[in-house]
Design a protein around this motif. Structure first.
Motif, PDB file in Angstrom:
ATOM      1  N   GLU A   7       0.834  -1.200   0.000  1.00 29.43           N
ATOM      2  CA  GLU A   7       0.000   0.000   0.000  1.00 29.43           C
ATOM      3  C   GLU A   7       0.868   1.249   0.000  1.00 29.43           C
ATOM      4  OE1 GLU A   7      -2.222   0.847   3.665  1.00 29.43           O
ATOM      5  OE2 GLU A   7      -1.192  -0.857   4.576  1.00 29.43           O
ATOM      6  N   GLY A   8       0.300   2.328  -0.504  1.00 25.35           N
ATOM      7  CA  GLY A   8       0.961   3.632  -0.530  1.00 25.35           C
ATOM      8  C   GLY A   8      -0.104   4.705  -0.521  1.00 25.35           C
ATOM      9  N   PHE A   9       0.303   5.945  -0.722  1.00 25.46           N
ATOM     10  CA  PHE A   9      -0.695   7.019  -0.720  1.00 25.46           C
ATOM     11  C   PHE A   9      -0.213   8.205  -1.543  1.00 25.46           C
ATOM     12  CE2 PHE A   9       2.023   7.531   2.989  1.00 25.46           C
ATOM     13  CZ  PHE A   9       2.383   8.874   2.941  1.00 25.46           C
ATOM     14  N   LEU A  10      -1.194   8.930  -2.088  1.00 27.44           N
ATOM     15  CA  LEU A  10      -0.939  10.194  -2.765  1.00 27.44           C
ATOM     16  C   LEU A  10      -0.953  11.326  -1.743  1.00 27.44           C
ATOM     17  CD1 LEU A  10      -3.412   9.681  -5.754  1.00 27.44           C
ATOM     18  CD2 LEU A  10      -0.935   9.306  -5.766  1.00 27.44           C
ATOM     19  N   ASP A  11      -0.321  12.443  -2.086  1.00 26.27           N
ATOM     20  CA  ASP A  11      -0.274  13.584  -1.157  1.00 26.27           C
ATOM     21  C   ASP A  11      -1.679  14.028  -0.762  1.00 26.27           C
ATOM     22  OD1 ASP A  11       2.417  13.475  -1.566  1.00 26.27           O
ATOM     23  OD2 ASP A  11       2.541  15.291  -2.776  1.00 26.27           O
ATOM     24  N   ASN A  12      -2.536  14.241  -1.774  1.00 25.05           N
ATOM     25  CA  ASN A  12      -3.904  14.727  -1.571  1.00 25.05           C
ATOM     26  C   ASN A  12      -4.623  14.706  -2.911  1.00 25.05           C
ATOM     27  OD1 ASN A  12      -3.353  17.408  -2.928  1.00 25.05           O
ATOM     28  ND2 ASN A  12      -1.978  17.595  -1.167  1.00 25.05           N
ATOM     29  N   ASP A  13      -5.877  15.123  -2.905  1.00 24.24           N
ATOM     30  CA  ASP A  13      -6.660  15.118  -4.144  1.00 24.24           C
ATOM     31  C   ASP A  13      -6.754  16.496  -4.787  1.00 24.24           C
ATOM     32  OD1 ASP A  13      -8.376  16.399  -2.405  1.00 24.24           O
ATOM     33  OD2 ASP A  13     -10.146  15.215  -2.941  1.00 24.24           O
ATOM     34  N   GLY A  14      -5.977  17.456  -4.271  1.00 23.58           N
ATOM     35  CA  GLY A  14      -6.007  18.804  -4.818  1.00 23.58           C
ATOM     36  C   GLY A  14      -7.070  19.690  -4.213  1.00 23.58           C
ATOM     37  N   VAL A  15      -7.969  19.120  -3.419  1.00 26.94           N
ATOM     38  CA  VAL A  15      -9.020  19.901  -2.760  1.00 26.94           C
ATOM     39  C   VAL A  15      -8.810  19.875  -1.254  1.00 26.94           C
ATOM     40  CG1 VAL A  15     -11.506  20.126  -2.340  1.00 26.94           C
ATOM     41  CG2 VAL A  15     -10.675  19.485  -4.617  1.00 26.94           C
TER      42      VAL A  15
END
Length: 571
Positions: free
Chosen positions: A247-255
């Protein structure tokens, strides 16, 4: 290990290879036709396009180099179109269809797909298909916004729509689509280039069948598919049965500022492989969502990274791969989810699948790459002119190291494949932008026995006022290393004005003035193996080439550099 049954092939193998290569050559000619006749630099210079030739069941016959994320799901677009119009019987010679709907095609609305049925003596025998990125498709901001929260803000949404009826253009429909672009003349030119490429594919397939006969053609295609399926099964059967998770993750969704989780479970059982994305984020308010078709494409890309990467992709591949994707997740978004940055989560997904399988496929594995397209968009109007300009550039970065070599430096991300660098001369000639510097980013590659590839530094100076939009990712979960290798450096963007300096990664339509500078530093790839095992001569070469400095050599590799003698030794 399962026993692989070797079938009796239907056609002479020499004839089969002739037809196989003829189809590949036809696809390459389609791609050249598209690139050379398009109007937008992102297509004719950067090659943000792909083409494919398919049989009547939408199974792949031939493709050229292009974007893997496009090539992996053009077949889905053909199937969606066929279902939409009520079946193959409703195609006619000379018909051409257009579509871009994110929930059908998978990608963002700027990616326009054109499909043309291929007939031989009034019988449907296949399809030619192209996909290309149009710079503007009528979103709320030029190009595409970075802060959209629903698909209606991202541009004109087109279901499968007939734009040529039995060879006659439907000019009202074409006009409706083109007039919704801020760059309508470029959009019309790109549309015609895609149509011309499809027509090229039609003619070449017709010629191949005419030369060899339809029966021989179809028997050879079936043999090609059988070969591909057997090779997939053999490769999977050689992997130990088991369940492999990451598993990993993105910083955010831009919102919001919340990280976006991505979970992968790969199950190997005999000759079959299953990828399960259960546990990944629900669809987000921001633009990190995509349609299911694009997720299938990303899983196919990861599959080919690890399993039989040297063999071409055909309609016989992926028969033994199943994909489980939760509905209304970021990987199977539904209306009204925004999908502008669909590739952000998919680049991470591909890396995670490779990481999950790395314990049992070490030699085929690579550390993570820099991850995202890291897009720079600069838009505005030419001075003393009403003519808009729109510059969109996915930037290059570092790829992960692997067991036998360092990662590649300054390469486009894994979703974009054959995407090219925008030449400085073209950029400065077409846009009011000056490039002050362009170089590899020192110390950005992850330390390891084999080093991660380097990111790049690119400095833009505005020769006119303009608006800046950015989407840079993987800063919180940068490219990881494998087997003791360390992570690459995360991305960094700095905007410098006369009296101030500001750092940012995501921004939408930020006003800038003439003389302002944007300094982009993309991420590096992860390292592979312990840095302390890196050969001294490789560390010395990295220092001399400017890939690392002497401080990094000491801290990460335990190597002291003698500047006077140009020698190195372990401390």
């Amino acid at each position: 290990m399962s026993e692989i049954k070797v079938p009796v092939f239907l056609e002479n193998p020499v004839t089969t290879e002739i037809i196989r290569n003829a189809l590949t050559s036809s696809a390459e000619e389609m791609n050249e036709s598209l690139a050379r006749s398009s109007f937008s630099p992102i297509i004719y210079e950067m090659k943000d396009c792909s083409v494919g030739i398919y049989n009547e069941d939408a199974e792949l016959l031939g493709q050229s180099s292009g974007l893997p994320m496009f090539l992996g799901n053009l077949d889905v677009c053909i199937k969606e179109t066929t279902e939409f119009i009520g079946g193959n019987d409703n195609y006619n010679p000379g018909d051409i269809y257009i579509m871009n709907d994110s929930y059908m095609a998978g990608s963002h609305l700027n990616d326009i797909t054109i499909i043309s049925p291929i007939f031989f003596e009034q019988e449907l025998v296949g399809f030619s298909a192209t996909r290309a990125h149009w710079l503007d498709i009528g979103a709320k901001d030029p190009g595409y916004p970075m802060d959209a929260i629903e698909i209606y803000q991202e541009g004109v949404r087109i279901p499968p729509t007939k734009i040529y009826d039995a060879g006659v253009p439907r000019r009202d429909i074409i006009k409706l689509i083109i007039m919704n672009s801020r760059l309508s003349s470029d959009a019309l030119g790109d549309l015609n280039a895609q149509i011309a490429a499809c027509k090229t594919g039609e003619k070449r397939v017709y010629d191949i069948i005419k030369k060899h006969g339809l029966t021989t053609f179809r028997r050879s295609i079936q043999d090609i598919f059988t070969q591909s399926e057997i090779m997939d099964k053999e490769q999977i059967a050689n992997i130990p049965d088991g369940v492999y998770e990451e598993e990993g993750f993105l910083d955010n969704d831009g919102v919001s500022k919340a990280p976006v989780p991505v979970k992968v479970k790969v199950t190997i059982e005999g000759e079959s492989l299953t990828i399960d994305l259960t546990g990944s984020s629900h669809q987000k308010q921001g633009m990190t969502n995509c349609g299911l078709a694009q997720t299938v494409s990303a899983c196919r890309v990861a599959f080919k990274h690890m399993i039989g990467p040297d063999s071409p992709v055909t309609g016989g591949n992926f028969k033994t791969m199943d994909i489980i994707v939760p509905k209304r997740s970021i990987f199977s978004a539904e209306e009204p989810a925004a999908c502008g940055w669909y590739f952000t989560s998919l680049g991470l997904l591909i890396d995670l699948i490779v990481k999950a399988l790395s314990p049992v496929l070490k030699e085929q594995s690579a550390a993570a790459h820099y991850g995202d397209s890291m897009v720079v968009t600069i838009s505005g109007r030419e001075e003393d002119s009403t003519q808009p300009f729109l510059y969109v550039e996915p930037t290059a970065g570092g790829w992960g190291a692997f067991s036998s070599n360092d990662g590649q430096s300054g390469l486009i991300n894994n979703s974009n494949g054959d995407f090219k660098n925008m030449p400085v001369e073209v950029l400065e000639g077409k846009y009011p932008i000056k490039i002050n510097s362009y170089s590899f980013r020192e110390n950005s590659g992850g330390p390891g026995k084999t080093r991660g590839g380097l990111g790049v530094i690119r400095e833009y100076e505005l020769r006119n006022k303009a608006n800046l939009s950015l989407w840079f990712e993987r800063s919180q979960d940068p490219a990881w290393g494998l087997f003791g290798g360390k992570s690459g450096e995360p991305p960094k963007v700095t905007v410098k004005r006369e009296n101030e300096e500001e750092s940012m990664l995501k921004v939408n339509a930020k006003p800038l003035s003439q003389g302002d500078r944007v300094i982009v530093e993309t991420g590096g790839g992860g390292g592979f193996g312990s840095p302390l095992e890196r050969p001294l001569e490789n560390v010395l070469e990295d220092i001399i080439d400017g890939y690392i400095d002497s401080e990094t050599a000491l801290q990460e590799y335990g190597v002291i550099f003698d500047a006077e003698t140009k020698n190195v030794y372990r401390k």
